[in-house]
Motif scaffolding. Structure first.
Motif, PDB file in Angstrom:
ATOM      1  N   PHE A   1       1.397  -1.731  -2.621  1.00 53.41           N
ATOM      2  CA  PHE A   1       0.495  -2.389  -1.908  1.00 53.41           C
ATOM      3  C   PHE A   1       0.324  -1.335  -0.493  1.00 53.41           C
ATOM      4  CE2 PHE A   1       2.295  -6.281  -3.270  1.00 53.41           C
ATOM      5  CZ  PHE A   1       2.245  -6.184  -4.776  1.00 53.41           C
ATOM      6  N   HIS A   2      -1.105  -1.007  -0.216  1.00 57.26           N
ATOM      7  CA  HIS A   2      -1.439   0.074   0.570  1.00 57.26           C
ATOM      8  C   HIS A   2      -2.758  -0.049   1.096  1.00 57.26           C
ATOM      9  CE1 HIS A   2       0.497   2.904   3.120  1.00 57.26           C
ATOM     10  NE2 HIS A   2       0.720   3.886   2.361  1.00 57.26           N
ATOM     11  N   LYS A   3      -2.898   0.444   2.401  1.00 58.84           N
ATOM     12  CA  LYS A   3      -4.166   0.583   2.999  1.00 58.84           C
ATOM     13  C   LYS A   3      -4.698   2.151   3.097  1.00 58.84           C
ATOM     14  CE  LYS A   3      -4.619  -3.381   5.980  1.00 58.84           C
ATOM     15  NZ  LYS A   3      -5.751  -4.138   5.659  1.00 58.84           N
ATOM     16  N   ALA A   4      -5.939   2.357   2.206  1.00 57.20           N
ATOM     17  CA  ALA A   4      -6.093   3.743   2.129  1.00 57.20           C
ATOM     18  C   ALA A   4      -6.246   4.499   3.457  1.00 57.20           C
ATOM     19  CB  ALA A   4      -7.509   3.830   1.366  1.00 57.20           C
ATOM     20  N   SER A   5      -6.256   3.640   4.624  1.00 59.67           N
ATOM     21  CA  SER A   5      -6.372   4.527   6.078  1.00 59.67           C
ATOM     22  C   SER A   5      -5.060   4.799   6.250  1.00 59.67           C
ATOM     23  CB  SER A   5      -7.068   3.608   6.843  1.00 59.67           C
ATOM     24  OG  SER A   5      -6.527   2.501   6.976  1.00 59.67           O
ATOM     25  N   PHE A   6      -3.976   4.445   5.661  1.00 60.76           N
ATOM     26  CA  PHE A   6      -2.573   4.750   6.157  1.00 60.76           C
ATOM     27  C   PHE A   6      -1.927   5.765   5.195  1.00 60.76           C
ATOM     28  CE2 PHE A   6      -1.865  -0.162   7.718  1.00 60.76           C
ATOM     29  CZ  PHE A   6      -2.830   0.254   8.493  1.00 60.76           C
ATOM     30  N   LEU A   7      -2.634   6.146   4.222  1.00 57.84           N
ATOM     31  CA  LEU A   7      -2.002   7.152   3.436  1.00 57.84           C
ATOM     32  C   LEU A   7      -1.705   8.625   4.185  1.00 57.84           C
ATOM     33  CD1 LEU A   7      -4.127   6.731  -0.103  1.00 57.84           C
ATOM     34  CD2 LEU A   7      -1.610   6.226   0.497  1.00 57.84           C
ATOM     35  N   LYS A   8      -0.753   8.970   3.933  1.00 59.78           N
ATOM     36  CA  LYS A   8      -0.341  10.441   4.496  1.00 59.78           C
ATOM     37  C   LYS A   8      -0.761  11.415   3.653  1.00 59.78           C
ATOM     38  CE  LYS A   8       2.182   8.222   7.370  1.00 59.78           C
ATOM     39  NZ  LYS A   8       1.614   7.897   8.778  1.00 59.78           N
ATOM     40  N   GLU A   9      -0.603  12.798   4.092  1.00 60.45           N
ATOM     41  CA  GLU A   9      -1.248  13.878   3.388  1.00 60.45           C
ATOM     42  C   GLU A   9      -0.301  14.148   2.078  1.00 60.45           C
ATOM     43  OE1 GLU A   9      -1.491  17.613   5.685  1.00 60.45           O
ATOM     44  OE2 GLU A   9      -2.969  16.649   7.227  1.00 60.45           O
ATOM     45  N   SER A  10       0.903  13.710   2.176  1.00 58.60           N
ATOM     46  CA  SER A  10       1.939  13.844   1.094  1.00 58.60           C
ATOM     47  C   SER A  10       1.871  12.210   0.318  1.00 58.60           C
ATOM     48  CB  SER A  10       3.176  14.167   1.357  1.00 58.60           C
ATOM     49  OG  SER A  10       3.220  15.602   1.891  1.00 58.60           O
ATOM     50  N   PRO A  11       1.652  12.110  -0.772  1.00 61.94           N
ATOM     51  CA  PRO A  11       1.753  11.041  -1.522  1.00 61.94           C
ATOM     52  C   PRO A  11       3.109  10.214  -1.623  1.00 61.94           C
ATOM     53  CG  PRO A  11       1.609  12.430  -3.339  1.00 61.94           C
ATOM     54  CD  PRO A  11       1.399  13.068  -2.030  1.00 61.94           C
ATOM     55  N   PRO A  12       2.996   8.985  -1.508  1.00 56.20           N
ATOM     56  CA  PRO A  12       4.296   8.065  -1.367  1.00 56.20           C
ATOM     57  C   PRO A  12       5.022   8.171  -3.072  1.00 56.20           C
ATOM     58  CG  PRO A  12       2.486   6.635  -1.418  1.00 56.20           C
ATOM     59  CD  PRO A  12       1.874   7.909  -1.472  1.00 56.20           C
ATOM     60  N   LEU A  13       4.161   8.422  -4.204  1.00 61.38           N
ATOM     61  CA  LEU A  13       4.691   8.610  -5.261  1.00 61.38           C
ATOM     62  C   LEU A  13       4.748  10.163  -5.944  1.00 61.38           C
ATOM     63  CD1 LEU A  13       2.858   5.533  -6.837  1.00 61.38           C
ATOM     64  CD2 LEU A  13       5.374   5.523  -6.342  1.00 61.38           C
ATOM     65  N   SER A  14       5.527  10.143  -6.894  1.00 60.62           N
ATOM     66  CA  SER A  14       5.597  11.572  -7.599  1.00 60.62           C
ATOM     67  C   SER A  14       4.468  11.444  -8.613  1.00 60.62           C
ATOM     68  CB  SER A  14       6.974  11.748  -8.280  1.00 60.62           C
ATOM     69  OG  SER A  14       7.247  10.907  -9.141  1.00 60.62           O
ATOM     70  N   PHE A  15       3.844  12.614  -8.852  1.00 57.58           N
ATOM     71  CA  PHE A  15       2.603  12.893  -9.881  1.00 57.58           C
ATOM     72  C   PHE A  15       3.302  12.604 -11.081  1.00 57.58           C
ATOM     73  CE2 PHE A  15       1.298  15.705  -6.482  1.00 57.58           C
ATOM     74  CZ  PHE A  15       0.172  14.967  -5.887  1.00 57.58           C
ATOM     75  N   PRO A  16       2.354  12.129 -12.053  1.00 58.59           N
ATOM     76  CA  PRO A  16       1.036  11.488 -11.829  1.00 58.59           C
ATOM     77  C   PRO A  16       1.483  10.012 -11.472  1.00 58.59           C
ATOM     78  CG  PRO A  16       1.639  11.600 -14.200  1.00 58.59           C
ATOM     79  CD  PRO A  16       2.974  12.283 -13.761  1.00 58.59           C
ATOM     80  N   PHE A  17       0.245   9.547 -11.096  1.00 56.63           N
ATOM     81  CA  PHE A  17       0.120   7.999 -10.686  1.00 56.63           C
ATOM     82  C   PHE A  17      -1.157   7.590 -10.751  1.00 56.63           C
ATOM     83  CE2 PHE A  17       0.614  10.320  -6.669  1.00 56.63           C
ATOM     84  CZ  PHE A  17      -0.699   9.839  -5.901  1.00 56.63           C
ATOM     85  N   VAL A  18      -1.498   6.279 -10.468  1.00 57.11           N
ATOM     86  CA  VAL A  18      -2.544   5.569 -10.549  1.00 57.11           C
ATOM     87  C   VAL A  18      -2.983   4.954  -9.345  1.00 57.11           C
ATOM     88  CG1 VAL A  18      -4.267   3.980 -11.732  1.00 57.11           C
ATOM     89  CG2 VAL A  18      -2.895   5.339 -13.097  1.00 57.11           C
ATOM     90  N   VAL A  19      -4.283   5.176  -9.004  1.00 55.05           N
ATOM     91  CA  VAL A  19      -4.575   4.488  -7.422  1.00 55.05           C
ATOM     92  C   VAL A  19      -6.003   3.551  -7.983  1.00 55.05           C
ATOM     93  CG1 VAL A  19      -5.556   4.692  -5.027  1.00 55.05           C
ATOM     94  CG2 VAL A  19      -3.970   6.304  -6.152  1.00 55.05           C
ATOM     95  N   LYS A  20      -5.876   2.276  -7.218  1.00 56.00           N
ATOM     96  CA  LYS A  20      -6.957   1.444  -7.757  1.00 56.00           C
ATOM     97  C   LYS A  20      -7.161   0.807  -6.417  1.00 56.00           C
ATOM     98  CE  LYS A  20      -4.875   0.045 -12.178  1.00 56.00           C
ATOM     99  NZ  LYS A  20      -4.207  -1.141 -12.852  1.00 56.00           N
ATOM    100  N   THR A  21      -8.563   0.524  -6.227  1.00 56.52           N
ATOM    101  CA  THR A  21      -8.942  -0.419  -5.014  1.00 56.52           C
ATOM    102  C   THR A  21      -8.525  -1.714  -5.543  1.00 56.52           C
ATOM    103  OG1 THR A  21     -11.186  -0.701  -5.812  1.00 56.52           O
ATOM    104  CG2 THR A  21     -10.676   1.224  -4.450  1.00 56.52           C
ATOM    105  N   VAL A  22      -8.305  -2.751  -4.711  1.00 57.66           N
ATOM    106  CA  VAL A  22      -7.667  -4.181  -5.111  1.00 57.66           C
ATOM    107  C   VAL A  22      -9.046  -5.007  -5.525  1.00 57.66           C
ATOM    108  CG1 VAL A  22      -6.003  -4.022  -3.252  1.00 57.66           C
ATOM    109  CG2 VAL A  22      -8.207  -5.238  -2.570  1.00 57.66           C
ATOM    110  N   ALA A  23     -10.000  -4.531  -5.376  1.00 54.19           N
ATOM    111  CA  ALA A  23     -11.355  -5.213  -5.672  1.00 54.19           C
ATOM    112  C   ALA A  23     -12.189  -4.775  -6.825  1.00 54.19           C
ATOM    113  CB  ALA A  23     -12.202  -5.642  -4.500  1.00 54.19           C
TER     114      ALA A  23
END
Length: 285
Positions: A118-140
């Motif tokens: 669970f994350h806030k998009a505004s907190f994402l760093k330039e490097s992703p917290p997961l290794s590729f590939p992964f899926v991103v979904k807005t909560v709504a």
């Protein structure tokens, strides 16, 4: 004769005209008058220290119940505060229209799911917290919208721009791509399961061009799904699962304002008749 409101937003009424007509017909067959009410016509609030509900700026007799077919948890909560029974109730509307909250609660039931952050998009760093590939979904996001497959750094940077300002979940995608299972539920009962599949997209949504077949749940699968059903107080929902590489069901999400086109396409199940029966039993108890 029982009286209820069927609440839709303007933008959804035309698209769902046949479904609305079907819903009203099924209600009438069970001695229920179901009135279509536009969400945009409703005003809710506090007036003289009392909850108020206006329809087209007028105070009308309140219905016994309301079926809210638009995503608006605050509306559901306010209707309940006015003494109206709401389907789905405000707790379901609040939890199930937020993917992070849904995963939080379902995880407590020991139901398998993919690694989910669970994350806030505004907190994402330039490097992703997961290794590729992964899926991103807005909560709504709904209907397969606001779901992004990220396979490399350029896609990650593009995704960050698209989802800016949103709460999100990030998930491992080590699952069978383009395939999922929707389980239709009314009250405490599993009605049917449908396997959805797409050969052209990692999302299997029927509206996005996927195909569908009726699916028979194993005893183990049905028992696990019933664990979710028993925890929540559903009216009518769709519970969605991904499939692991070895075919195990992995929880994905719960659809609050669930449609039934896909079920009608693969079966003769009249889920609205069953839903109206559930509503009638509930309001008479």
């Amino acid at each position: 004769m029982h009286n209820g409101w069927l609440i839709y937003s303007d933008k959804d009424i035309e698209v769902n005209k046949a479904y609305i007509h079907w819903f009203m017909e099924e209600a009438a067959l069970q001695s229920i008058h179901l009135q279509l009410v536009r969400r945009e016509d409703l005003m809710i609030g506090i007036q003289k220290n009392r909850h108020v509900l206006l329809n087209n700026h007028q105070i009308e007799p309140l219905p016994e119940f309301a079926v809210v077919r638009t995503i608006d948890p605050m509306l559901s909560l306010h209707l309940e505060s006015c003494g109206i029974i709401v389907f789905n109730n405000s707790r379901i509307a609040t939890i199930c229209n937020n993917k992070a909250l849904t995963h939080h609660y379902v995880h407590q039931l020991d139901v398998p799911m993919v690694d989910t952050y669970f994350h806030k998009a505004s907190f994402l760093k330039e490097s992703p917290p997961l290794s590729f590939p992964f899926v991103v979904k807005t909560v709504a996001g709904k209907g397969g919208k606001e779901v992004y497959m990220v396979t490399n750094e350029l896609e990650y940077l593009a995704c960050r721009k698209k989802i800016k300002g949103n709460d999100i979940i990030m998930q491992s995608c080590h699952v069978q791509q383009g395939k999922d299972l929707r389980v239709f539920v009314v009250g405490k009962k599993i009605i049917a399961a449908v396997l959805r599949e797409s050969n052209s997209d990692f999302r299997a949504n029927y509206k996005l061009g996927g195909s569908a077949i009726r699916y028979t749940l194993s005893k183990k699968e049905a028992t696990r799904i019933q664990t979710i059903i028993n925890y929540f107080d559903f009216g009518m929902v769709g519970i969605d699962f991904l499939l692991s590489m070895d075919g195990e069901l992995l929880f994905n999400e719960i659809e609050d304002v669930v449609g039934s086109r896909i079920l009608s396409a693969v079966s003769n199940t009249n889920i609205l008749r069953l839903y109206v029966e559930h509503i009638k039993k509930h309001i008479q108890s």
